[in-house]
Design a protein around this motif. Structure first.
Motif, PDB file in Angstrom:
ATOM      1  N   TRP A  55     -60.134  -8.515  28.580  1.00  0.00           N
ATOM      2  CA  TRP A  55     -61.519  -8.224  29.290  1.00  0.00           C
ATOM      3  C   TRP A  55     -61.868  -7.318  29.639  1.00  0.00           C
ATOM      4  CZ3 TRP A  55     -62.271  -9.386  34.184  1.00  0.00           C
ATOM      5  CH2 TRP A  55     -61.472 -10.165  34.870  1.00  0.00           C
ATOM      6  N   ASN A  56     -60.633  -6.765  31.129  1.00  0.00           N
ATOM      7  CA  ASN A  56     -60.879  -6.039  31.457  1.00  0.00           C
ATOM      8  C   ASN A  56     -60.612  -4.673  31.177  1.00  0.00           C
ATOM      9  OD1 ASN A  56     -59.440  -4.397  34.024  1.00  0.00           O
ATOM     10  ND2 ASN A  56     -60.509  -6.152  35.286  1.00  0.00           N
ATOM     11  N   TYR A  57     -59.894  -4.066  30.411  1.00  0.00           N
ATOM     12  CA  TYR A  57     -59.924  -2.456  29.326  1.00  0.00           C
ATOM     13  C   TYR A  57     -61.201  -3.075  29.071  1.00  0.00           C
ATOM     14  CZ  TYR A  57     -54.832  -2.153  29.504  1.00  0.00           C
ATOM     15  OH  TYR A  57     -53.584  -1.446  29.882  1.00  0.00           O
ATOM     16  N   LEU A  58     -61.896  -4.117  28.526  1.00  0.00           N
ATOM     17  CA  LEU A  58     -62.893  -3.891  27.150  1.00  0.00           C
ATOM     18  C   LEU A  58     -64.573  -3.380  28.690  1.00  0.00           C
ATOM     19  CD1 LEU A  58     -63.164  -6.869  24.838  1.00  0.00           C
ATOM     20  CD2 LEU A  58     -63.258  -4.371  24.575  1.00  0.00           C
ATOM     21  N   LEU A  59     -64.085  -3.966  29.399  1.00  0.00           N
ATOM     22  CA  LEU A  59     -65.072  -3.327  30.544  1.00  0.00           C
ATOM     23  C   LEU A  59     -65.043  -2.507  31.298  1.00  0.00           C
ATOM     24  CD1 LEU A  59     -65.432  -7.163  33.312  1.00  0.00           C
ATOM     25  CD2 LEU A  59     -66.827  -6.040  31.456  1.00  0.00           C
ATOM     26  N   ALA A  60     -63.500  -1.721  31.101  1.00  0.00           N
ATOM     27  CA  ALA A  60     -63.413  -0.242  32.046  1.00  0.00           C
ATOM     28  C   ALA A  60     -63.349   0.683  30.014  1.00  0.00           C
ATOM     29  CB  ALA A  60     -61.725  -0.076  31.619  1.00  0.00           C
ATOM     30  N   TRP A  61     -63.969   0.167  29.531  1.00  0.00           N
ATOM     31  CA  TRP A  61     -64.662   1.199  28.086  1.00  0.00           C
ATOM     32  C   TRP A  61     -65.714   1.212  28.549  1.00  0.00           C
ATOM     33  CZ3 TRP A  61     -68.427   0.279  24.617  1.00  0.00           C
ATOM     34  CH2 TRP A  61     -68.798   1.218  23.793  1.00  0.00           C
ATOM     35  N   ARG A  62     -66.350   0.356  28.769  1.00  0.00           N
ATOM     36  CA  ARG A  62     -67.748   0.151  28.642  1.00  0.00           C
ATOM     37  C   ARG A  62     -68.721   1.017  30.232  1.00  0.00           C
ATOM     38  NH1 ARG A  62     -70.484  -5.357  30.561  1.00  0.00           N
ATOM     39  NH2 ARG A  62     -70.063  -4.586  33.278  1.00  0.00           N
ATOM     40  N   ASP A  63     -67.978   0.706  30.994  1.00  0.00           N
ATOM     41  CA  ASP A  63     -68.608   1.500  32.726  1.00  0.00           C
ATOM     42  C   ASP A  63     -67.596   2.708  32.551  1.00  0.00           C
ATOM     43  OD1 ASP A  63     -69.806  -0.801  33.067  1.00  0.00           O
ATOM     44  OD2 ASP A  63     -68.742  -1.532  33.342  1.00  0.00           O
ATOM     45  N   PHE A  64     -67.049   3.093  31.752  1.00  0.00           N
ATOM     46  CA  PHE A  64     -65.968   4.895  31.718  1.00  0.00           C
ATOM     47  C   PHE A  64     -66.618   5.920  32.593  1.00  0.00           C
ATOM     48  CE2 PHE A  64     -63.505   8.190  30.426  1.00  0.00           C
ATOM     49  CZ  PHE A  64     -62.362   7.714  30.889  1.00  0.00           C
ATOM     50  N   VAL A  65     -66.449   6.119  32.999  1.00  0.00           N
ATOM     51  CA  VAL A  65     -67.339   7.177  33.773  1.00  0.00           C
ATOM     52  C   VAL A  65     -67.203   8.666  32.801  1.00  0.00           C
ATOM     53  CG1 VAL A  65     -67.788   8.817  35.901  1.00  0.00           C
ATOM     54  CG2 VAL A  65     -67.153   6.633  35.851  1.00  0.00           C
ATOM     55  N   ALA A  66     -68.245   9.113  32.165  1.00  0.00           N
ATOM     56  CA  ALA A  66     -67.375  10.151  31.500  1.00  0.00           C
ATOM     57  C   ALA A  66     -67.415  12.028  31.802  1.00  0.00           C
ATOM     58  CB  ALA A  66     -69.018  10.989  30.627  1.00  0.00           C
ATOM     59  N   GLU A  67     -67.961  12.580  32.943  1.00  0.00           N
ATOM     60  CA  GLU A  67     -67.673  13.072  34.140  1.00  0.00           C
ATOM     61  C   GLU A  67     -66.587  12.566  35.078  1.00  0.00           C
ATOM     62  OE1 GLU A  67     -69.148  16.171  33.737  1.00  0.00           O
ATOM     63  OE2 GLU A  67     -70.115  15.581  31.658  1.00  0.00           O
ATOM     64  N   MET A  86     -61.498   9.955  21.806  1.00  0.00           N
ATOM     65  CA  MET A  86     -61.751   9.730  23.305  1.00  0.00           C
ATOM     66  C   MET A  86     -61.033   8.895  23.830  1.00  0.00           C
ATOM     67  SD  MET A  86     -66.346   9.503  23.147  1.00  0.00           S
ATOM     68  CE  MET A  86     -66.568   9.701  24.764  1.00  0.00           C
ATOM     69  N   GLN A  87     -60.488   9.165  25.088  1.00  0.00           N
ATOM     70  CA  GLN A  87     -59.492   9.314  25.563  1.00  0.00           C
ATOM     71  C   GLN A  87     -60.574   7.614  26.260  1.00  0.00           C
ATOM     72  OE1 GLN A  87     -58.916  10.869  29.976  1.00  0.00           O
ATOM     73  NE2 GLN A  87     -56.558  10.460  29.521  1.00  0.00           N
ATOM     74  N   LYS A  88     -61.235   6.561  26.593  1.00  0.00           N
ATOM     75  CA  LYS A  88     -61.577   5.638  26.824  1.00  0.00           C
ATOM     76  C   LYS A  88     -61.556   4.546  25.936  1.00  0.00           C
ATOM     77  CE  LYS A  88     -66.737   5.847  26.405  1.00  0.00           C
ATOM     78  NZ  LYS A  88     -68.266   4.959  25.932  1.00  0.00           N
ATOM     79  N   ASP A  89     -61.529   5.570  24.477  1.00  0.00           N
ATOM     80  CA  ASP A  89     -61.525   4.446  23.672  1.00  0.00           C
ATOM     81  C   ASP A  89     -60.144   3.924  23.756  1.00  0.00           C
ATOM     82  OD1 ASP A  89     -64.152   5.202  22.174  1.00  0.00           O
ATOM     83  OD2 ASP A  89     -63.431   6.289  20.972  1.00  0.00           O
ATOM     84  N   LEU A  90     -59.204   4.192  23.969  1.00  0.00           N
ATOM     85  CA  LEU A  90     -57.748   3.872  24.257  1.00  0.00           C
ATOM     86  C   LEU A  90     -57.996   1.933  24.551  1.00  0.00           C
ATOM     87  CD1 LEU A  90     -54.665   3.759  23.123  1.00  0.00           C
ATOM     88  CD2 LEU A  90     -54.657   5.481  25.391  1.00  0.00           C
ATOM     89  N   PHE A  91     -58.822   2.227  25.781  1.00  0.00           N
ATOM     90  CA  PHE A  91     -58.879   0.651  26.411  1.00  0.00           C
ATOM     91  C   PHE A  91     -59.731  -0.173  25.789  1.00  0.00           C
ATOM     92  CE2 PHE A  91     -59.605   3.163  30.504  1.00  0.00           C
ATOM     93  CZ  PHE A  91     -58.486   2.238  30.810  1.00  0.00           C
ATOM     94  N   ALA A  92     -60.568   0.694  24.638  1.00  0.00           N
ATOM     95  CA  ALA A  92     -61.626  -0.451  23.915  1.00  0.00           C
ATOM     96  C   ALA A  92     -59.979  -0.955  22.430  1.00  0.00           C
ATOM     97  CB  ALA A  92     -62.471   0.057  23.286  1.00  0.00           C
ATOM     98  N   ARG A  93     -59.442   0.195  22.200  1.00  0.00           N
ATOM     99  CA  ARG A  93     -58.592  -0.496  21.022  1.00  0.00           C
ATOM    100  C   ARG A  93     -57.596  -0.971  21.680  1.00  0.00           C
ATOM    101  NH1 ARG A  93     -57.953   5.147  19.618  1.00  0.00           N
ATOM    102  NH2 ARG A  93     -56.204   5.376  20.870  1.00  0.00           N
ATOM    103  N   ILE A  94     -56.661  -0.549  22.264  1.00  0.00           N
ATOM    104  CA  ILE A  94     -56.028  -2.122  22.329  1.00  0.00           C
ATOM    105  C   ILE A  94     -56.036  -3.641  22.749  1.00  0.00           C
ATOM    106  CG2 ILE A  94     -54.589  -2.465  24.922  1.00  0.00           C
ATOM    107  CD1 ILE A  94     -54.331   0.175  25.385  1.00  0.00           C
ATOM    108  N   ALA A  95     -57.533  -3.579  23.547  1.00  0.00           N
ATOM    109  CA  ALA A  95     -57.998  -5.035  23.536  1.00  0.00           C
ATOM    110  C   ALA A  95     -59.108  -5.766  22.783  1.00  0.00           C
ATOM    111  CB  ALA A  95     -59.662  -5.109  24.516  1.00  0.00           C
ATOM    112  N   ILE A  96     -59.533  -4.651  21.022  1.00  0.00           N
ATOM    113  CA  ILE A  96     -59.081  -4.958  19.743  1.00  0.00           C
ATOM    114  C   ILE A  96     -58.652  -5.916  19.282  1.00  0.00           C
ATOM    115  CG2 ILE A  96     -60.843  -4.709  17.996  1.00  0.00           C
ATOM    116  CD1 ILE A  96     -62.741  -4.996  20.725  1.00  0.00           C
TER     117      ILE A  96
END
Length: 530
Positions: free
Chosen positions: A303-315, A1-11
């Motif tokens: 932390w901002n990237y991980l929050l973006a992953w958490r609150d990522f809007v699907a639609e 998923m595209q949103k996982d890029l945010f988490a991947r970079i932060a983790i």
């Protein structure tokens, strides 16, 4: 998923954060995240900003994303707990903390780290009255602290801290301070949509203010905040380059910052915000994100990237075609010119510093003339990219900027200066930290000392070609040893500038031979077709 890029970079940054942290429970500095202090022992005080890393660890603990080895690991929870307790233990009696020098009582470091501690406490459902007492002390100090310089992102961070802690403690203690600062933020916002940072508009720090205001709006739906956010998001969207990169040296603080979380929050009710994040994600996929992973600043984006992953809007709405034409933000003094195949981002208040894109790719990044000038035994640097009021003429397809170069701010610390600063801070400086901060800001950040070199830059469109004609006048060329135009030169101290971004691989344009060939009164000329 595209949103996982945010988490991947932060983790990917968590191992570094854990390396920076003292994780030995028998150590007197257990929980300290400033490795230069606890491990290398090259500093005599810990940076309070470093304790912001606890939020990255707490989010890593709570983020159930692919390939996250830290998810639900008890050790991570223990380290968050230790980090918060060390923040409390290392703070001054009034709850404040230092960042760059002892007794500094830095508002930014106090706000960033307090927000991180509050959010980590709530996220992990901790129960420790000593932590809450520390939060209240620091919040009380922040509520009544006014730092020198106009930094809207710090004001927004403080409001968010007071909002979140007020809810956590079920108190209205800081309501008046919150309202006062929120009014200040809304009053500072330009009619063009941007928030000031020191001497002008920095779209990078602007996105951090958006993130804070969006979080505040989630806590309390205030129509004024909503209107402010819409204007701020619309403005930010104009600085997403066609290749997905963002910001750069043509902005007031020279940053490539982009904090995506606020756009996801605003995107829940204003879909255009999601288009901005979507474009930035494409840039990350292409490897065009800047490197912010140094020892002091990696926490902000993690932390901002991980929050973006958490609150990522699907639609998400489909990408919209990029508008064509000229946008002149007269208050920000930035001009954007979008044509059939080209996009120009031009700073009129920075001597005509610009970025030019063609067919979606960066083809030129230009930070104006730079001269290495011999003055006695020293080489001084005269540059054309410092913020100033330049003489600007815009006439159809022709833009002309005239003014003087300024002396770059290149003050370095020496042993003598460090000793003097320490003595000053242990003497009267501890009682007047804002005065010391104001002096350092003047030396390192704000203001321009004029150099005896006049320039003229003319940018002229011919169809889709950009002609750049530069002229530099000197009373004498004898002291000038080198002349060039760089792609990424900046000359003020900003903690989040001078990071690497792939567009900076462009070589300098060396004009030293041309300058040496000029007679004493003859100007140096350089004409280019881009």
């Amino acid at each position: 998923m595209q949103k996982d890029l945010f988490a991947r970079i932060a983790i990917a940054q968590i191992p570094k954060i854990l390396t920076l942290m003292d994780r030995n429970p028998h150590s007197p500095t257990y929980g300290c995240c400033d490795r230069a202090f606890w491990h290398y022992k090259i500093l005599d005080f810990p940076s309070g900003m470093s304790q912001e890393f606890v939020w990255c660890l707490a989010l890593a603990y709570a983020t159930n994303c692919p390939d996250n080895p830290y998810y639900q690991q008890p050790a991570c929870r223990d380290w968050v707990d230790a980090g918060i307790l060390y923040a409390a233990r290392s703070a001054h009696q009034d709850g404040s903390c230092d960042d760059y020098f002892p007794f500094e009582r830095a508002g930014g470091a106090a706000a960033f780290s307090l927000l991180a501690c509050i959010e980590s406490y709530a996220l992990l459902d901790l129960d420790n009255p000593a932590m809450l007492e520390f939060f209240a002390r620091r919040a009380e100090w922040l509520a009544h602290h006014d730092e020198s310089g106009r930094l809207t992102n710090h004001q927004a961070l403080i409001v968010l801290c007071l909002e979140r802690l007020g809810k956590l403690l079920s108190t209205s203690q800081w309501d008046r301070a919150k309202s006062r600062r929120l009014e200040r933020i809304l009053d500072w916002q330009s009619e063009e949509g941007w928030f000031p940072e020191y001497e002008g508009c920095d779209p990078g720090y602007h996105t951090l203010t958006i993130a804070c205001l969006a979080s505040i709006y989630m806590q309390r739906a205030d129509e004024r905040i909503k209107e402010s956010l819409i204007a701020a998001v619309d403005f930010a969207g104009q600085f997403l380059h066609p290749d997905g990169s963002y910001g750069g040296e043509y902005t007031s603080r020279n940053t490539y910052n982009f904090f995506p979380h606020g756009f996801e929050l605003v995107g829940k009710w204003y879909p255009d915000a999601l288009r901005v994040n979507g474009g930035f994600l494409l840039g990350l996929e292409r490897g065009l994100g800047p490197c912010y992973w140094d020892d002091r600043i990696l926490g902000h984006h993690a932390w901002n990237y991980l929050l973006a992953w958490r609150d990522f809007v699907a639609e998400r709405p489909p990408a919209a075609p990029r508008s064509r034409g000229r946008l002149w933000f007269q208050d920000a003094q930035i001009l954007i010119d979008r044509r059939a195949d080209s996009e120009l981002y031009l700073a009129l208040n920075k001597g005509g510093t610009f970025k030019l894109f063609r067919h979606g790719k960066l083809i030129a990044s230009d930070t104006q003339f730079s001269l290495a000038v011999r003055q006695g035994n020293k080489l001084q640097n005269a540059v054309g990219h410092l913020v100033d009021r330049y003489d600007v003429e815009i006439d159809g397809e022709r833009i002309c900027i005239r003014g003087h170069l300024g002396w770059a701010k290149q003050t370095q610390m020496t042993t003598a200066k460090l000793i003097i600063l320490r003595l000053a801070m242990f003497g009267f400086g501890r009682f007047f930290p804002n005065l010391i901060r104001r002096i350092l800001q003047k030396l390192l950040i704000v203001g321009k000392k004029q150099a005896p070199y006049r320039f003229q830059r003319i940018l002229h469109w011919q169809d889709d070609r950009l002609l750049v004609s530069d002229t530099l006048h000197a009373q004498s060329w004898n002291a000038v040893e080198r002349v060039g135009i760089g792609c990424d030169q900046t000359s003020i101290y900003v903690v989040m500038s001078r990071t690497f971004q792939r567009g900076q691989l462009q070589p300098w344009l060396d004009l030293s031979t041309c300058a040496r060939a000029c007679s004493p009164a003859e100007p140096l000329r350089c004409d280019r077709e881009l």
